[in-house]
Design a protein around this motif. Structure first.
Motif, PDB file in Angstrom:
ATOM      1  N   GLN A  99      -6.361  -9.518   7.072  1.00  0.00           N
ATOM      2  CA  GLN A  99      -7.584  -8.787   7.403  1.00  0.00           C
ATOM      3  C   GLN A  99      -7.329  -7.285   7.447  1.00  0.00           C
ATOM      4  OE1 GLN A  99      -9.202 -10.309  11.024  1.00  0.00           O
ATOM      5  NE2 GLN A  99     -10.043 -12.142  10.064  1.00  0.00           N
ATOM      6  N   LEU A 100      -6.173  -6.910   7.981  1.00  0.00           N
ATOM      7  CA  LEU A 100      -5.849  -5.489   8.097  1.00  0.00           C
ATOM      8  C   LEU A 100      -5.727  -4.843   6.717  1.00  0.00           C
ATOM      9  CD1 LEU A 100      -4.988  -2.972   9.678  1.00  0.00           C
ATOM     10  CD2 LEU A 100      -2.652  -3.875   9.692  1.00  0.00           C
ATOM     11  N   VAL A 101      -5.006  -5.467   5.777  1.00  0.00           N
ATOM     12  CA  VAL A 101      -4.839  -4.828   4.467  1.00  0.00           C
ATOM     13  C   VAL A 101      -6.163  -4.809   3.703  1.00  0.00           C
ATOM     14  CG1 VAL A 101      -2.377  -5.333   4.335  1.00  0.00           C
ATOM     15  CG2 VAL A 101      -4.006  -6.971   3.352  1.00  0.00           C
ATOM     16  N   TRP A 102      -6.988  -5.836   3.890  1.00  0.00           N
ATOM     17  CA  TRP A 102      -8.323  -5.830   3.271  1.00  0.00           C
ATOM     18  C   TRP A 102      -9.152  -4.666   3.805  1.00  0.00           C
ATOM     19  CZ3 TRP A 102     -12.610  -7.692   6.499  1.00  0.00           C
ATOM     20  CH2 TRP A 102     -13.865  -7.565   5.875  1.00  0.00           C
ATOM     21  N   LEU A 103      -9.128  -4.463   5.123  1.00  0.00           N
ATOM     22  CA  LEU A 103      -9.925  -3.407   5.730  1.00  0.00           C
ATOM     23  C   LEU A 103      -9.396  -2.020   5.348  1.00  0.00           C
ATOM     24  CD1 LEU A 103     -12.355  -3.067   7.572  1.00  0.00           C
ATOM     25  CD2 LEU A 103     -10.795  -3.070   9.538  1.00  0.00           C
ATOM     26  N   LEU A 104      -8.074  -1.846   5.343  1.00  0.00           N
ATOM     27  CA  LEU A 104      -7.501  -0.560   4.945  1.00  0.00           C
ATOM     28  C   LEU A 104      -7.775  -0.274   3.469  1.00  0.00           C
ATOM     29  CD1 LEU A 104      -4.063  -0.498   6.818  1.00  0.00           C
ATOM     30  CD2 LEU A 104      -6.089   0.896   7.292  1.00  0.00           C
ATOM     31  N   ASP A 105      -7.776  -1.304   2.651  1.00  0.00           N
ATOM     32  CA  ASP A 105      -8.118  -1.124   1.245  1.00  0.00           C
ATOM     33  C   ASP A 105      -9.530  -0.547   1.115  1.00  0.00           C
ATOM     34  OD1 ASP A 105      -7.685  -1.767  -1.731  1.00  0.00           O
ATOM     35  OD2 ASP A 105      -9.515  -2.899  -1.282  1.00  0.00           O
ATOM     36  N   TYR A 106     -10.431  -1.015   1.953  1.00  0.00           N
ATOM     37  CA  TYR A 106     -11.807  -0.499   1.958  1.00  0.00           C
ATOM     38  C   TYR A 106     -11.876   0.907   2.536  1.00  0.00           C
ATOM     39  CZ  TYR A 106     -16.547   0.099   3.870  1.00  0.00           C
ATOM     40  OH  TYR A 106     -17.779   0.588   4.216  1.00  0.00           O
ATOM     41  N   LEU A 107     -11.266   1.124   3.691  1.00  0.00           N
ATOM     42  CA  LEU A 107     -11.359   2.419   4.364  1.00  0.00           C
ATOM     43  C   LEU A 107     -10.642   3.522   3.597  1.00  0.00           C
ATOM     44  CD1 LEU A 107     -10.800   1.261   8.053  1.00  0.00           C
ATOM     45  CD2 LEU A 107     -12.961   1.992   7.004  1.00  0.00           C
ATOM     46  N   VAL A 146      -3.011   6.603  10.661  1.00  0.00           N
ATOM     47  CA  VAL A 146      -3.003   5.909   9.377  1.00  0.00           C
ATOM     48  C   VAL A 146      -3.088   6.959   8.286  1.00  0.00           C
ATOM     49  CG1 VAL A 146      -4.206   4.251   7.906  1.00  0.00           C
ATOM     50  CG2 VAL A 146      -4.121   3.887  10.388  1.00  0.00           C
ATOM     51  N   GLY A 147      -2.117   6.961   7.404  1.00  0.00           N
ATOM     52  CA  GLY A 147      -2.070   7.972   6.358  1.00  0.00           C
ATOM     53  C   GLY A 147      -1.947   7.381   4.971  1.00  0.00           C
ATOM     54  N   ALA A 148      -1.526   8.213   4.027  1.00  0.00           N
ATOM     55  CA  ALA A 148      -1.490   7.818   2.617  1.00  0.00           C
ATOM     56  C   ALA A 148      -0.578   6.620   2.381  1.00  0.00           C
ATOM     57  CB  ALA A 148      -1.041   9.003   1.773  1.00  0.00           C
ATOM     58  N   GLU A 149       0.552   6.572   3.078  1.00  0.00           N
ATOM     59  CA  GLU A 149       1.498   5.471   2.859  1.00  0.00           C
ATOM     60  C   GLU A 149       0.907   4.139   3.304  1.00  0.00           C
ATOM     61  OE1 GLU A 149       6.216   4.421   3.615  1.00  0.00           O
ATOM     62  OE2 GLU A 149       5.272   6.077   4.693  1.00  0.00           O
ATOM     63  N   GLU A 150       0.259   4.137   4.475  1.00  0.00           N
ATOM     64  CA  GLU A 150      -0.363   2.907   4.956  1.00  0.00           C
ATOM     65  C   GLU A 150      -1.459   2.429   4.009  1.00  0.00           C
ATOM     66  OE1 GLU A 150       1.671   4.741   8.382  1.00  0.00           O
ATOM     67  OE2 GLU A 150       0.334   5.519   6.825  1.00  0.00           O
ATOM     68  N   PHE A 151      -2.276   3.372   3.532  1.00  0.00           N
ATOM     69  CA  PHE A 151      -3.340   3.000   2.592  1.00  0.00           C
ATOM     70  C   PHE A 151      -2.754   2.453   1.292  1.00  0.00           C
ATOM     71  CE2 PHE A 151      -6.113   6.146   4.943  1.00  0.00           C
ATOM     72  CZ  PHE A 151      -6.974   5.196   5.436  1.00  0.00           C
ATOM     73  N   GLU A 152      -1.719   3.088   0.791  1.00  0.00           N
ATOM     74  CA  GLU A 152      -1.127   2.644  -0.473  1.00  0.00           C
ATOM     75  C   GLU A 152      -0.568   1.229  -0.355  1.00  0.00           C
ATOM     76  OE1 GLU A 152       2.366   3.881  -3.690  1.00  0.00           O
ATOM     77  OE2 GLU A 152       2.299   4.827  -1.712  1.00  0.00           O
ATOM     78  N   ILE A 153       0.177   0.968   0.723  1.00  0.00           N
ATOM     79  CA  ILE A 153       0.760  -0.358   0.902  1.00  0.00           C
ATOM     80  C   ILE A 153      -0.330  -1.410   1.062  1.00  0.00           C
ATOM     81  CG2 ILE A 153       2.122  -1.777   2.473  1.00  0.00           C
ATOM     82  CD1 ILE A 153       3.844   0.704   2.992  1.00  0.00           C
ATOM     83  N   ALA A 154      -1.357  -1.081   1.839  1.00  0.00           N
ATOM     84  CA  ALA A 154      -2.446  -2.029   2.045  1.00  0.00           C
ATOM     85  C   ALA A 154      -3.138  -2.353   0.724  1.00  0.00           C
ATOM     86  CB  ALA A 154      -3.447  -1.467   3.048  1.00  0.00           C
ATOM     87  N   GLN A 155      -3.395  -1.330  -0.085  1.00  0.00           N
ATOM     88  CA  GLN A 155      -4.056  -1.562  -1.368  1.00  0.00           C
ATOM     89  C   GLN A 155      -3.200  -2.410  -2.291  1.00  0.00           C
ATOM     90  OE1 GLN A 155      -4.780   2.503  -2.440  1.00  0.00           O
ATOM     91  NE2 GLN A 155      -6.503   2.723  -1.013  1.00  0.00           N
ATOM     92  N   LEU A 156      -1.896  -2.150  -2.317  1.00  0.00           N
ATOM     93  CA  LEU A 156      -0.997  -2.953  -3.134  1.00  0.00           C
ATOM     94  C   LEU A 156      -0.948  -4.397  -2.652  1.00  0.00           C
ATOM     95  CD1 LEU A 156       1.997  -0.466  -3.574  1.00  0.00           C
ATOM     96  CD2 LEU A 156       0.451  -1.266  -5.381  1.00  0.00           C
ATOM     97  N   ALA A 157      -0.876  -4.569  -1.336  1.00  0.00           N
ATOM     98  CA  ALA A 157      -0.774  -5.913  -0.774  1.00  0.00           C
ATOM     99  C   ALA A 157      -2.037  -6.727  -1.019  1.00  0.00           C
ATOM    100  CB  ALA A 157      -0.476  -5.833   0.724  1.00  0.00           C
ATOM    101  N   TRP A 158      -3.194  -6.094  -0.819  1.00  0.00           N
ATOM    102  CA  TRP A 158      -4.457  -6.810  -1.014  1.00  0.00           C
ATOM    103  C   TRP A 158      -4.638  -7.180  -2.490  1.00  0.00           C
ATOM    104  CZ3 TRP A 158      -7.379  -9.968   1.157  1.00  0.00           C
ATOM    105  CH2 TRP A 158      -8.707 -10.171   0.781  1.00  0.00           C
ATOM    106  N   SER A 159      -4.288  -6.275  -3.389  1.00  0.00           N
ATOM    107  CA  SER A 159      -4.375  -6.567  -4.812  1.00  0.00           C
ATOM    108  C   SER A 159      -3.413  -7.683  -5.198  1.00  0.00           C
ATOM    109  CB  SER A 159      -4.073  -5.307  -5.628  1.00  0.00           C
ATOM    110  OG  SER A 159      -4.051  -5.578  -7.013  1.00  0.00           O
ATOM    111  N   ALA A 160      -2.190  -7.637  -4.664  1.00  0.00           N
ATOM    112  CA  ALA A 160      -1.189  -8.658  -4.990  1.00  0.00           C
ATOM    113  C   ALA A 160      -1.617 -10.035  -4.497  1.00  0.00           C
ATOM    114  CB  ALA A 160       0.161  -8.280  -4.380  1.00  0.00           C
ATOM    115  N   TYR A 161      -2.136 -10.095  -3.291  1.00  0.00           N
ATOM    116  CA  TYR A 161      -2.517 -11.387  -2.718  1.00  0.00           C
ATOM    117  C   TYR A 161      -3.698 -11.999  -3.470  1.00  0.00           C
ATOM    118  CZ  TYR A 161      -3.574 -14.891   0.850  1.00  0.00           C
ATOM    119  OH  TYR A 161      -3.806 -16.075   1.507  1.00  0.00           O
TER     120      TYR A 161
END
Length: 326
Positions: A99-107, A146-161
């Protein structure tokens, strides 16, 4: 300072009642079981409210609103803009981390909001006093901005999953994921639930078979979490896994009530009663699977989802600790 809290399953109803923020928005998607919601459905959930949406299909449907609820028709991003501080309270479980990576991907698409975001990692269930006062202590870790690194990892993780195979999630493990502290353990727990190269079963299914050496009731299998040692699934999903072991063409488990075959999946009360009165044991086939002498998937249908990956007998991605293609 007006504070808003966005939280996952780990937050629970007590956080909503705690008074720690003006508004608490809980998210209830379960991304770890079944096919993922369609992109259009998730987009509509976060966008401005429209009359076409049904009950519980918009983020605002889960909020305890004051009498003046005009703001509930906004998109989530527009609503967040009204607040000075936005805290993300998410647990270490796979369910919360997804849920967190999905939400960060959006935000991450709203740079102005990033300046207001802070991440609070829950390392266990929240503890509240009798008046819903938050008990400070070791139950949470304030991670910070929450900065660029957190957003990048979340976007990668959500896309990968969401990918059609688990390969991108395996590749993700080779990256530094420390900006989201509990993402790596959550991914490893999820990957362990892929079918094993030796047995065709995931980690929880194997633990069920092992525990049946000592326990004969579903309460032990479902609720002795620390003994079971797997934490991805809730009780409903655990029931589905057990039924797969017990009600297939060649069962590994005997004693589960046959009436589960005809009880509607949505009738959780009736299904729970069957679980409670069942007395379970390993079949000879189950013992052979546990001894790595048989492969469960050779004799029983496999049809479930792991993120965006559809697992079937013909397309059975296995994880061992290495990923084996079908």
């Amino acid at each position: 300072m007006k504070r808003l809290i966005l939280t996952g399953w780990g937050g629970g109803i007590d956080l909503v009642r705690s008074g720690l923020a003006e508004i608490v928005i809980p998210f209830h998607f379960s991304f770890e079981w079944g096919p993922l919601p369609q992109v259009e459905k998730l987009s509509a959930y976060l966008a401005a409210y429209t009359a076409e949406l049904g009950h519980a299909e918009h983020w605002s449907d889960w909020v305890r609103w004051p009498r003046d609820a005009k703001r509930r028709k906004l998109s989530l991003a527009e609503f967040c803009e009204l607040y000075d501080e936005i805290e993300l309270w998410f647990g270490a479980t796979a369910r919360d981390q997804l849920q967190l990576v999905w939400l960060l991907d959006y935000l991450g698409s709203y740079p102005a909001l990033a300046l207001k975001l802070r991440l609070r990692l829950l390392n266990s269930d929240l503890i509240f006093g009798p008046d819903y006062d938050f008990v400070e202590g070791e139950r949470h870790i304030s991670v910070g901005d929450v900065g660029a690194e957190e957003f990048e990892i979340a976007q990668l993780a959500w896309s990968a999953y969401r990918g059609p195979t688990p390969e991108a999630c395996i590749d993700l493990l080779h990256r530094d994921l420390s900006a989201l502290l509990m993402l790596r353990p959550a991914l490893l727990e999820l990957l362990a639930e892929l079918p094993s190269p030796l047995t065709g079963l995931g980690a929880t299914e194997i633990r069920f078979l092992e525990m049946l050496h000592w326990y004969a009731n579903t309460n032990a299998l479902f609720h002795l979490r620390s003994l079971r040692g797997t934490y991805v699934w809730g009780e409903v999903e655990l029931g589905y896994l057990l039924e797969g072991l017990a009600l297939g063409p060649k069962p590994a488990v005997a004693g589960l009530g046959e009436e589960l075959r005809i009880i509607d999946l949505g009738n959780l009360g009736a299904r729970h009663k069957v679980y409670l009165r069942s007395r379970l044991s390993l079949t000879e086939f189950g013992k052979a699977v546990l001894a790595h002498q048989e492969d469960f998937s050779r004799y029983n249908p496999i049809d479930r989802w792991w993120g965006g990956t559809h697992l079937t007998n013909d397309r059975l991605w296995r994880y061992g600790p290495v990923l084996t293609k079908p």
